[in-house]
Motif scaffolding. Sequence first.
Motif: not given
Length: 448
Positions: A3-4, A7, A20-21, A83, A93, A97, A99, A103
């Motif tokens: 998933w990392e 996305l 993302r962050k 999600g 995630l 990260h 998410y 998202d």
Amino acid sequence: MHWEQLLSLKRQGDNHKRLRKEQDPTRLGFEVDYDRIIFSPFFRSLQDKTQVIPLSKTDFVHTRLTHSLEVSVVGRSLGRLAGTRILKQHPQLAEIHGYGFNDFGAIVAAAALAHDIGNPPFGHSGEKAIGTFFSHGAGNRYREFLSEKQYEDLLRFEGNAHGFHLLTASREGVPGGLRLSYATLGAFMKYPKESLPHRPLDHIATKKFGLFQSDIQDFTEIAEDLGLRPMEGVDGMAFCRHPLTYLVEAADDICYTIIDFEDGINLGLIPEDFALEYLIKLVKDNINTEKYRGISQMQDRLGYLRAIAINTLVQDAIRIFMEQEEAILKGDFSKSLLDHSRYKAQIEDILNVSVDRIYRSSEVVEKEVAGYRILSDILEVSTTAIVNDLQGKASAFDKLILQMLPLHPVEAGPDAVYKGLLQASSFVARLSDGAAVHIHNKISGKQL
């Protein structure tokens, strides 16, 4: 697949990694994708493209645009539900990260919004009309100038492949097309393979093709960044699907199953009592009988059953997706989500009625026949003008066609004829139903 990577916020032309962050919370990257699609000219043309009934004059009937908006809404719900559960199973995630469940909803909503963006006018008969022009029509004469795979791109012209082409192809001054995130482009790609070999495996991802020869390099870069698995056992370029593609597909399947059926009822092609019986079979476990009996208007009864039916299938699709998450991430899940639905029998009953009463109705068939002729005639004059100009043999009429239509001269080179024919096919496929009729009237001298 992980998933990392799946996305990814990366866009064509990026020289740095997007995290993302570090995103602006008021305008997240995946939401930008949705905006870019909805403001694109390709999306606007869907307002006058056939979903079920070509060139319909009634407000009841869905166009490709209203269908796409509805699929996007259902896709957003599917993405958010998935999600929420994925983040519980993969907390890193969110924690590492940044998410959020939105998202997933934004990615699926954007990909679903674009899912029909490459479809030609006149419904699925438009794809067949383009292919028939090159297989049995005047376009067959270009076969000698094309490789086997290039010819197959045209012979089985595919709206999914054309959609990816529109979203990503660079134009003068516009590198990378709409420059969508790789996650959204990955989720958009239902059939991540080239046109040959034709259906090499009994796997949903190889049912059709999603890439023209001109776009393979771009998609390969996207697939590698996302970490998509190459499809084993395929002699050619093919990847396993992005997991969120299954949710995009489910949103489309749910909408056309229920809403095309509803169009048939509103048009009088399916008797109301007959149709309601089929819908009630689907929602019988979730319906509030007392509330339903208190609704007097047919439109309101339909709306009530539609809402319950869509929610029923959404919840079932999420159940299947999460049960099969591991297989999906491995690329081993070979069917659509609704193929595993506990409501499969009811879905098939509804689709069979739609095929018999709607898709084969005289109104649909008659307008599809006209569409074949219209698209074939436009293709003949446009391909002739482009290829003759490329070969230095353009007639006065060819030059007038090139001036009238937004076709661009093709630079000489080994793939020049293919690029020219693909340009002409793309031009025709971008037309709305009404624009195709208008241009056909002009070139045939029926309108000045």
